[in-house]
Design a protein around this motif. Structure first.
Motif, mmCIF file in Angstrom:
data_model
loop_
_atom_site.group_PDB
_atom_site.id
_atom_site.type_symbol
_atom_site.label_atom_id
_atom_site.label_comp_id
_atom_site.label_asym_id
_atom_site.label_seq_id
_atom_site.Cartn_x
_atom_site.Cartn_y
_atom_site.Cartn_z
ATOM 1 N N LEU A 1 0.816 -1.216 0.000
ATOM 2 C CA LEU A 1 0.000 0.000 0.000
ATOM 3 C C LEU A 1 0.847 1.261 0.000
ATOM 4 O O LEU A 1 1.673 1.466 0.901
ATOM 5 C CB LEU A 1 -0.909 -0.020 1.243
ATOM 6 C CG LEU A 1 -1.849 1.157 1.444
ATOM 7 C CD1 LEU A 1 -2.924 1.190 0.360
ATOM 8 C CD2 LEU A 1 -2.492 1.077 2.828
ATOM 9 N N ASP A 2 0.610 2.094 -1.011
ATOM 10 C CA ASP A 2 1.205 3.432 -1.048
ATOM 11 C C ASP A 2 0.365 4.336 -0.142
ATOM 12 O O ASP A 2 -0.825 4.075 0.077
ATOM 13 C CB ASP A 2 1.194 3.953 -2.490
ATOM 14 C CG ASP A 2 1.912 5.282 -2.653
ATOM 15 O OD1 ASP A 2 2.782 5.622 -1.822
ATOM 16 O OD2 ASP A 2 1.599 5.996 -3.623
ATOM 17 N N LEU A 3 0.946 5.390 0.379
ATOM 18 C CA LEU A 3 0.195 6.307 1.235
ATOM 19 C C LEU A 3 -0.383 7.491 0.482
ATOM 20 O O LEU A 3 -1.519 7.888 0.723
ATOM 21 C CB LEU A 3 1.091 6.819 2.373
ATOM 22 C CG LEU A 3 1.497 5.782 3.411
ATOM 23 C CD1 LEU A 3 2.416 6.410 4.452
ATOM 24 C CD2 LEU A 3 0.277 5.167 4.066
ATOM 25 N N ASN A 4 0.398 8.069 -0.411
ATOM 26 C CA ASN A 4 -0.018 9.296 -1.085
ATOM 27 C C ASN A 4 -0.578 9.002 -2.466
ATOM 28 O O ASN A 4 0.171 8.765 -3.408
ATOM 29 C CB ASN A 4 1.166 10.271 -1.186
ATOM 30 C CG ASN A 4 1.688 10.637 0.185
ATOM 31 O OD1 ASN A 4 0.930 11.002 1.063
ATOM 32 N ND2 ASN A 4 2.983 10.506 0.374
ATOM 33 N N MET A 5 -1.923 9.002 -2.544
ATOM 34 C CA MET A 5 -2.603 8.735 -3.806
ATOM 35 C C MET A 5 -3.808 9.659 -3.913
ATOM 36 O O MET A 5 -4.392 10.054 -2.901
ATOM 37 C CB MET A 5 -3.102 7.275 -3.848
ATOM 38 C CG MET A 5 -2.014 6.229 -3.794
ATOM 39 S SD MET A 5 -2.679 4.554 -3.704
ATOM 40 C CE MET A 5 -3.227 4.475 -1.997
ATOM 41 N N PRO A 6 -4.204 9.983 -5.141
ATOM 42 C CA PRO A 6 -5.425 10.779 -5.315
ATOM 43 C C PRO A 6 -6.666 9.907 -5.049
ATOM 44 O O PRO A 6 -6.557 8.689 -4.935
ATOM 45 C CB PRO A 6 -5.359 11.202 -6.783
ATOM 46 C CG PRO A 6 -4.559 10.130 -7.440
ATOM 47 C CD PRO A 6 -3.562 9.673 -6.405
ATOM 48 N N VAL A 7 -7.788 10.512 -4.969
ATOM 49 C CA VAL A 7 -9.099 9.893 -4.739
ATOM 50 C C VAL A 7 -9.199 9.386 -3.300
ATOM 51 O O VAL A 7 -9.955 9.910 -2.508
ATOM 52 C CB VAL A 7 -9.446 8.778 -5.753
ATOM 53 C CG1 VAL A 7 -10.848 8.229 -5.490
ATOM 54 C CG2 VAL A 7 -9.308 9.261 -7.183
ATOM 55 N N MET A 8 -8.429 8.345 -2.969
ATOM 56 C CA MET A 8 -8.369 7.846 -1.595
ATOM 57 C C MET A 8 -6.956 7.364 -1.321
ATOM 58 O O MET A 8 -6.479 6.427 -1.951
ATOM 59 C CB MET A 8 -9.360 6.705 -1.363
ATOM 60 C CG MET A 8 -9.305 6.131 0.051
ATOM 61 S SD MET A 8 -10.343 4.678 0.310
ATOM 62 C CE MET A 8 -11.916 5.453 0.564
ATOM 63 N N GLY A 9 -6.305 8.021 -0.381
ATOM 64 C CA GLY A 9 -4.934 7.670 -0.035
ATOM 65 C C GLY A 9 -4.864 6.456 0.879
ATOM 66 O O GLY A 9 -5.877 5.874 1.281
ATOM 67 N N VAL B 1 1.620 -4.242 3.936
ATOM 68 C CA VAL B 1 2.931 -3.618 4.015
ATOM 69 C C VAL B 1 2.792 -2.247 3.378
ATOM 70 O O VAL B 1 2.414 -2.127 2.212
ATOM 71 C CB VAL B 1 4.005 -4.450 3.276
ATOM 72 C CG1 VAL B 1 5.332 -3.695 3.244
ATOM 73 C CG2 VAL B 1 4.175 -5.807 3.924
ATOM 74 N N ILE B 2 3.067 -1.218 4.146
ATOM 75 C CA ILE B 2 3.049 0.137 3.607
ATOM 76 C C ILE B 2 4.370 0.366 2.892
ATOM 77 O O ILE B 2 5.441 0.113 3.448
ATOM 78 C CB ILE B 2 2.845 1.185 4.715
ATOM 79 C CG1 ILE B 2 1.464 1.008 5.350
ATOM 80 C CG2 ILE B 2 3.027 2.597 4.170
ATOM 81 C CD1 ILE B 2 1.212 1.897 6.546
ATOM 82 N N LEU B 3 4.262 0.819 1.642
ATOM 83 C CA LEU B 3 5.440 1.189 0.859
ATOM 84 C C LEU B 3 5.376 2.688 0.618
ATOM 85 O O LEU B 3 4.403 3.182 0.056
ATOM 86 C CB LEU B 3 5.456 0.467 -0.488
ATOM 87 C CG LEU B 3 5.752 -1.019 -0.462
ATOM 88 C CD1 LEU B 3 5.650 -1.594 -1.865
ATOM 89 C CD2 LEU B 3 7.139 -1.280 0.094
ATOM 90 N N SER B 4 6.384 3.384 1.037
ATOM 91 C CA SER B 4 6.381 4.827 0.896
ATOM 92 C C SER B 4 7.729 5.303 0.368
ATOM 93 O O SER B 4 8.755 4.660 0.603
ATOM 94 C CB SER B 4 6.088 5.483 2.246
ATOM 95 O OG SER B 4 6.041 6.880 2.123
ATOM 96 N N SER B 5 7.717 6.423 -0.336
ATOM 97 C CA SER B 5 8.972 6.971 -0.840
ATOM 98 C C SER B 5 9.712 7.753 0.242
ATOM 99 O O SER B 5 10.893 8.036 0.109
ATOM 100 C CB SER B 5 8.728 7.843 -2.071
ATOM 101 O OG SER B 5 7.715 8.777 -1.802
ATOM 102 N N THR B 6 9.010 8.098 1.303
ATOM 103 C CA THR B 6 9.661 8.746 2.444
ATOM 104 C C THR B 6 9.250 8.013 3.712
ATOM 105 O O THR B 6 8.160 7.481 3.802
ATOM 106 C CB THR B 6 9.244 10.227 2.575
ATOM 107 O OG1 THR B 6 7.837 10.294 2.797
ATOM 108 C CG2 THR B 6 9.616 11.024 1.342
#
Length: 134
Positions: free
Chosen positions: A63-71, A94-99
């Motif tokens: 799961l990415d955190l920062n997305m349009p529509v629903m993050g 598993v949260i996958l984030s760029s930061t």
């Protein structure tokens, strides 16, 4: 080996690279994707309404955190609710984030289905590490 993984990310390049890395291993048989949290919830809604069997339920969500529509955070709030109790006790996330913000790391710990918070992109060593957790 997992039967099914759901990758939720709004970036098509990230999704494509994730699929390539995952398929280089014996980590899963199948990968499906959603471009935001709303699409992911719609997928789970369709399973529930069809009365589908357990085998088509993802055992793991990246799961990415920062997305349009629903993050990702909004997805987690919804997925953690009673409405998704058929899934949220068996599907790991598993949260996958760029930061990696320390506040986000702490917030992720409040969701029982979140098993890890990792930095993008998915790597072979990351999958090896996760194979011991799922």
């Amino acid at each position: 080996m997992l039967d099914l993984i759901l990758c939720v990310d709004d970036d098509p390049i990230t999704l494509m690279l994730s699929k390539k890395v995952i398929f280089k291993t014996t980590f899963t048989h199948e990968i499906i994707t959603a471009q935001n949290g709303e699409e992911a919830l719609q997928f789970f809604d369709s399973i529930r309404h069809k009365g589908a069997d357990f085998n088509i339920r993802p055992q793991l969500i990246f799961l990415d955190l920062n997305m349009p529509v629903m993050g990702g955070w909004e997805f987690l709030d919804s997925f953690n609710s009673l409405a998704y109790s058929d899934f949220n006790t068996t599907t790991k996330i598993v949260i996958l984030s760029s930061t990696i913000d320390p506040a986000d790391l702490e917030k992720a710990k409040t969701y029982p289905m979140v098993i890890d918070f990792l930095s993008k992109p998915i790597t072979l060593s990351m999958l090896d590490y996760l194979s011991k957790k799922v």
